[in-house]
Write a protein that holds these residues in place. Sequence first.
Motif, mmCIF file in Angstrom:
data_model
loop_
_atom_site.group_PDB
_atom_site.id
_atom_site.type_symbol
_atom_site.label_atom_id
_atom_site.label_comp_id
_atom_site.label_asym_id
_atom_site.label_seq_id
_atom_site.Cartn_x
_atom_site.Cartn_y
_atom_site.Cartn_z
ATOM 1 N N GLN A 77 11.207 8.529 2.804
ATOM 2 C CA GLN A 77 9.742 8.562 3.085
ATOM 3 C C GLN A 77 9.157 7.243 3.946
ATOM 4 O OE1 GLN A 77 7.637 8.639 -0.678
ATOM 5 N NE2 GLN A 77 5.790 8.920 0.388
ATOM 6 N N TYR A 78 9.889 6.149 3.639
ATOM 7 C CA TYR A 78 9.457 4.999 4.466
ATOM 8 C C TYR A 78 9.708 4.623 5.947
ATOM 9 C CZ TYR A 78 8.525 3.900 -0.634
ATOM 10 O OH TYR A 78 8.079 4.059 -1.990
ATOM 11 N N THR A 127 0.607 -1.393 0.031
ATOM 12 C CA THR A 127 -0.119 0.060 0.065
ATOM 13 C C THR A 127 0.982 1.134 -0.099
ATOM 14 O OG1 THR A 127 -0.009 0.016 2.297
ATOM 15 C CG2 THR A 127 -1.917 -1.156 1.156
ATOM 16 N N PRO A 128 0.329 2.285 -0.273
ATOM 17 C CA PRO A 128 1.085 3.428 -0.286
ATOM 18 C C PRO A 128 1.639 3.922 1.053
ATOM 19 C CG PRO A 128 -0.730 3.982 -1.521
ATOM 20 C CD PRO A 128 -1.002 2.532 -0.725
ATOM 21 N N LEU A 177 3.837 -6.066 4.060
ATOM 22 C CA LEU A 177 4.541 -4.929 3.191
ATOM 23 C C LEU A 177 3.819 -3.734 3.241
ATOM 24 C CD1 LEU A 177 5.741 -7.215 0.143
ATOM 25 C CD2 LEU A 177 6.946 -6.664 2.305
ATOM 26 N N THR A 178 2.787 -3.335 4.197
ATOM 27 C CA THR A 178 1.841 -2.294 4.389
ATOM 28 C C THR A 178 2.827 -1.048 4.421
ATOM 29 O OG1 THR A 178 0.619 -3.631 5.668
ATOM 30 C CG2 THR A 178 0.191 -1.248 5.834
ATOM 31 N N GLY A 179 2.484 -0.075 3.393
ATOM 32 C CA GLY A 179 3.236 1.068 3.455
ATOM 33 C C GLY A 179 4.395 1.140 2.438
ATOM 34 N N LEU A 180 4.692 0.034 1.664
ATOM 35 C CA LEU A 180 6.015 0.050 1.113
ATOM 36 C C LEU A 180 5.964 0.012 -0.231
ATOM 37 C CD1 LEU A 180 7.690 -2.671 3.310
ATOM 38 C CD2 LEU A 180 7.664 -0.206 3.844
#
Length: 469
Positions: A273-274, A157-158, A289-292
């Motif tokens: 950013q991550y 996800t973003p 892998l949420t947010g990646l």
Amino acid sequence: MRPTIQSVLLLLCALVALAASRKCEFQGHRCAASGKLTKIYQCNHGRRVSFRCPTGTVCIQSGSSAYCGTDINVQQAPSKPSSSSTKSSSTSTKSSSSSTKSSSSSTKSSSTSTRSAASPSCSVTNVPALKSCSNPYPGVVGDCGWLNYINCHEATTPSSNTKFPPAVCPGTPPTPWSTAGPLSFPANLDGGYGVPLTPAQIYTILSLVWVAENSNGNFAGVVPWYTAYSYIQDIGDGRGYTINLVGFTTATGDFLVFLQHLQALEPCNPLVQYIPDVAALSQSGSSALTGLQGLAQSVVSQGGGPSGAGPINPNYVAATWNTLSDSTTDSAYWYLAMSYSRQYNLSLPISKGQLYDIALNAGISGLESVVLKVTAKAPTAAQSGGAQELAWLSNLQQLWIKQITTGDTSLDGGQPDRGLMWQHLAAPTQSTGKNSAGAYGANNTVPNLQLALPITVNCYGNQITIMSP
């Protein structure tokens, strides 16, 4: 007589009990016999469990990770990084890169890599089947199937960091980027006690680690250990993405430390950013892998492109080694090796390299454990580099070979190849043991204490010659 349900259950219980009795202390995954057999061991809360690679593949060790692969020219899963590999320094098929607006200056310097890694549209029939998450990607780097494959079917996800990039970015990203190569490490890398290691000696150490962790094929020449900078893949081990030379992971905290070191050097690097997303995953130990979304492309773009031999961001390189030298992390392999060299007055390059290799192979705690067992007296400052240092090193190597052959044999499948390689380089007349293929660990006839090149070693059935860069 047909077995009853009760007898089957009793047998299963016995097998479970037997497996539970086999304790392990290593971190991550280990090959039963690196480059030779197909079984992988995992240490799960002190208990060893195992599984086998798919037909046609072999177990490849990299730092503290192991995975199933087929080709020495395919970039390996580092996971200290090994291994290297896991623990270590390894090669593997790589990925693609897309740049963000915040990294426009960096993108220009690596536009060739970015263009070659673009993901074209294609039909589903062109996407290779995912046989095992630990296998290297079998398709063309950056094609339409790459991302889904290296994500191990995990959804991304973003990033939750909607305030990136900041309005003002201090500093200027370095341009142009140099091409990744055999000397792609910081010029000021800690060289340990005594005369600092030369760039050629550091390259030799990293190359010896690489051939030990990726010796599933014949190789001669300049060792491409550096191609693992851009490695990224979810290998299905419950630790999310495995990334970079030694296998930093998004679930265990060391990749977060890497990002923080990168932020200190380049606050607006697209990977920065991550940080909040990786921090959340690390805190919970999540394999998700949420947010990646976009992370994989940025890693490849920053770390040398799809081949690992393209333009590489010097800040990415520096952050990698700052992490390996950060005493607060479980990835401080280089730091611990050089610290021990100072603590025990070990000035020989062979001593420093052996310490680093054990750290990658067995983890921080593994190196600490074997060093504490050394009974030989450490050399004084005046004795450093002489017979007393060699006596200390010999004691360490004997203990290490004993550990991997009769102790926790899951480290190297009970095979002495990796240990004998280093031992023979240090003392060819004393290292009389033969490895899993019936060969001596190396071909030198006199001690190679300075790690002078070329070096020819024999490891896991292969003879490998390391040439000068």
